[in-house]
Design a protein around this motif. Structure first.
Motif, PDB file in Angstrom:
ATOM      1  N   PRO A  25       0.823  -1.217   0.000  1.00  0.00           N
ATOM      2  CA  PRO A  25       0.000   0.000   0.000  1.00  0.00           C
ATOM      3  C   PRO A  25       0.850   1.257   0.000  1.00  0.00           C
ATOM      4  N   ILE A  26       0.280   2.336  -0.511  1.00  0.00           N
ATOM      5  CA  ILE A  26       0.933   3.644  -0.501  1.00  0.00           C
ATOM      6  C   ILE A  26       0.865   4.181   0.921  1.00  0.00           C
ATOM      7  N   ARG A  27       2.016   4.495   1.494  1.00  0.00           N
ATOM      8  CA  ARG A  27       2.082   4.945   2.879  1.00  0.00           C
ATOM      9  C   ARG A  27       2.030   6.476   2.927  1.00  0.00           C
ATOM     10  N   VAL A  28       1.081   7.005   3.692  1.00  0.00           N
ATOM     11  CA  VAL A  28       0.811   8.444   3.709  1.00  0.00           C
ATOM     12  C   VAL A  28       1.014   9.008   5.110  1.00  0.00           C
ATOM     13  N   LEU A  29       1.739  10.122   5.190  1.00  0.00           N
ATOM     14  CA  LEU A  29       1.869  10.873   6.435  1.00  0.00           C
ATOM     15  C   LEU A  29       0.949  12.084   6.343  1.00  0.00           C
ATOM     16  N   VAL A  30       0.069  12.256   7.311  1.00  0.00           N
ATOM     17  CA  VAL A  30      -0.901  13.345   7.306  1.00  0.00           C
ATOM     18  C   VAL A  30      -0.444  14.434   8.273  1.00  0.00           C
ATOM     19  N   CYS A  31      -0.262  15.649   7.743  1.00  0.00           N
ATOM     20  CA  CYS A  31       0.198  16.764   8.570  1.00  0.00           C
ATOM     21  C   CYS A  31      -0.785  17.924   8.471  1.00  0.00           C
ATOM     22  N   GLN A  42      -9.084   2.867   2.538  1.00  0.00           N
ATOM     23  CA  GLN A  42      -8.734   2.417   1.189  1.00  0.00           C
ATOM     24  C   GLN A  42      -7.786   1.225   1.238  1.00  0.00           C
ATOM     25  N   PRO A  43      -8.070   0.174   0.481  1.00  0.00           N
ATOM     26  CA  PRO A  43      -7.226  -1.025   0.539  1.00  0.00           C
ATOM     27  C   PRO A  43      -5.799  -0.808   0.019  1.00  0.00           C
ATOM     28  N   ASP A  44      -5.616   0.194  -0.836  1.00  0.00           N
ATOM     29  CA  ASP A  44      -4.283   0.415  -1.409  1.00  0.00           C
ATOM     30  C   ASP A  44      -3.529   1.559  -0.742  1.00  0.00           C
ATOM     31  N   LEU A  45      -4.111   2.134   0.336  1.00  0.00           N
ATOM     32  CA  LEU A  45      -3.478   3.234   1.047  1.00  0.00           C
ATOM     33  C   LEU A  45      -3.331   2.877   2.525  1.00  0.00           C
ATOM     34  N   GLU A  46      -2.345   3.506   3.163  1.00  0.00           N
ATOM     35  CA  GLU A  46      -2.101   3.234   4.576  1.00  0.00           C
ATOM     36  C   GLU A  46      -1.554   4.491   5.251  1.00  0.00           C
ATOM     37  N   LYS A  49      -8.984  21.631   0.380  1.00  0.00           N
ATOM     38  CA  LYS A  49      -9.538  20.748   1.401  1.00  0.00           C
ATOM     39  C   LYS A  49     -10.991  20.377   1.138  1.00  0.00           C
ATOM     40  N   ASP A  50     -11.689  21.216   0.362  1.00  0.00           N
ATOM     41  CA  ASP A  50     -13.078  20.888   0.067  1.00  0.00           C
ATOM     42  C   ASP A  50     -13.224  20.067  -1.212  1.00  0.00           C
ATOM     43  N   ALA A  51     -12.111  19.564  -1.726  1.00  0.00           N
ATOM     44  CA  ALA A  51     -12.184  18.698  -2.910  1.00  0.00           C
ATOM     45  C   ALA A  51     -12.939  17.416  -2.541  1.00  0.00           C
ATOM     46  N   PRO A  52     -13.659  16.826  -3.495  1.00  0.00           N
ATOM     47  CA  PRO A  52     -14.361  15.571  -3.218  1.00  0.00           C
ATOM     48  C   PRO A  52     -13.378  14.490  -2.762  1.00  0.00           C
ATOM     49  N   THR A  53     -13.868  13.558  -1.971  1.00  0.00           N
ATOM     50  CA  THR A  53     -13.012  12.485  -1.463  1.00  0.00           C
ATOM     51  C   THR A  53     -12.314  11.737  -2.587  1.00  0.00           C
ATOM     52  N   ALA A  54     -13.044  11.456  -3.661  1.00  0.00           N
ATOM     53  CA  ALA A  54     -12.453  10.725  -4.789  1.00  0.00           C
ATOM     54  C   ALA A  54     -11.285  11.494  -5.395  1.00  0.00           C
ATOM     55  N   GLN A  55     -11.413  12.818  -5.440  1.00  0.00           N
ATOM     56  CA  GLN A  55     -10.344  13.640  -6.008  1.00  0.00           C
ATOM     57  C   GLN A  55      -9.108  13.631  -5.096  1.00  0.00           C
ATOM     58  N   LEU A  56      -9.333  13.662  -3.798  1.00  0.00           N
ATOM     59  CA  LEU A  56      -8.231  13.596  -2.847  1.00  0.00           C
ATOM     60  C   LEU A  56      -7.481  12.276  -2.988  1.00  0.00           C
ATOM     61  N   LEU A  57      -8.219  11.177  -3.019  1.00  0.00           N
ATOM     62  CA  LEU A  57      -7.592   9.860  -3.134  1.00  0.00           C
ATOM     63  C   LEU A  57      -6.855   9.722  -4.466  1.00  0.00           C
ATOM     64  N   HIS A  58      -7.462  10.253  -5.520  1.00  0.00           N
ATOM     65  CA  HIS A  58      -6.802  10.243  -6.831  1.00  0.00           C
ATOM     66  C   HIS A  58      -5.506  11.049  -6.761  1.00  0.00           C
ATOM     67  N   GLY A  59      -5.545  12.167  -6.049  1.00  0.00           N
ATOM     68  CA  GLY A  59      -4.357  13.003  -5.925  1.00  0.00           C
ATOM     69  C   GLY A  59      -3.226  12.276  -5.224  1.00  0.00           C
ATOM     70  N   ILE A  60      -3.530  11.571  -4.161  1.00  0.00           N
ATOM     71  CA  ILE A  60      -2.510  10.806  -3.437  1.00  0.00           C
ATOM     72  C   ILE A  60      -1.900   9.758  -4.353  1.00  0.00           C
ATOM     73  N   ARG A  61      -2.753   9.028  -5.050  1.00  0.00           N
ATOM     74  CA  ARG A  61      -2.251   7.965  -5.927  1.00  0.00           C
ATOM     75  C   ARG A  61      -1.439   8.536  -7.082  1.00  0.00           C
ATOM     76  N   THR A  62      -1.872   9.666  -7.609  1.00  0.00           N
ATOM     77  CA  THR A  62      -1.159  10.292  -8.721  1.00  0.00           C
ATOM     78  C   THR A  62       0.228  10.753  -8.293  1.00  0.00           C
TER      79      THR A  62
END
Length: 219
Positions: free
Chosen positions: A4-10, A27-31, A109-122
């Motif tokens: 999975p893609i490992r994400v640090l949230v700040c 998300q199964p592919d994110l952590e 921050k008000d981007a749709p959830t799908a757009q945020l997740l797409h951004g992380i993966r991109t």
């Protein structure tokens, strides 16, 4: 299975940070590799946790997101980390400064959830991401700082296909989205983008977007 893609949230707002952590962990592919509330902690944790992507707020105590981004992804950093800036300030000068500091992308921050997740993966793939809703505003306000020259489409050394790719980059599309739009492979898109940057003597996609708007190649 792919790791999975490992994400640090700040983010210094606990409720926002908790929401981001919840969304990502579902998300199964994110952590979620870790979380923190200021830029200095983000730099320290990144060194220890080695995340694939850091979600970075801009305005925070102790060390702001711009300087933290510079320390994590700026020029000369031995092991740069991919940083995705997520902020409420769509026209703030800090957004531009964060991109200059080495951020791989920018979302509201008000981007749709799908757009945020797409951004992380991109961003995790190494591609850049600019929120299409604010690209025009960002360029309009700060383009002169990046590339002051003027020109027209007739002056560009790009081929018609390269111009087509550049216009889609200026619209904020990722490589995979451009590939789908033009019915070509993402690898071919990467080749086109590389050629565009080389021909126009540009550093990155952010400068490519600015070039497109300042030379009348995008509207």
């Amino acid at each position: 299975m792919t790791a999975p893609i490992r994400v640090l949230v700040c983010d210094d707002q606990v409720l926002v940070r908790t929401g981001l952590v919840t969304i990502i962990d579902a998300q199964p592919d994110l952590e979620v590799a870790g979380e923190c509330g200021d830029g200095r902690a983000a730099v320290d944790l990144s060194g220890r946790l080695r995340p694939d992507v850091v979600l970075m707020d801009v305005r925070m105590p102790v060390l702001d997101g711009i300087e933290a981004t510079r320390r994590l992804a700026g020029a000369g950093v031995p092991h740069p980390v991919k940083v995705l800036v997520v902020t409420t300030f769509n026209l703030d000068q800090y957004v531009y400064e964060a991109l200059r500091a080495g951020a791989s992308g920018f979302l509201l921050k008000d981007a749709p959830t799908a757009q945020l997740l797409h951004g992380i993966r991109t961003v995790a793939t190494g591609a850049a991401l600019l929120d299409p809703e604010v690209t025009r505003q960002l360029v309009g306000k700060y383009a002169a700082r990046i590339r002051p020259t003027e020109g027209t489409e007739r002056d560009t050394p790009l081929t018609p296909r390269e111009l087509e790719v550049l216009r889609l980059v200026a619209d904020g599309l990722s490589n995979s989205e451009i590939a789908a739009a033009l019915v070509i492979s993402p690898e071919t898109v990467k080749t086109f983008v590389s050629r565009i940057l080389t021909k126009l003597d540009l550093r990155d996609r952010v400068q490519a977007v600015v070039y497109a708007y300042r030379h009348g190649l995008a509207t």
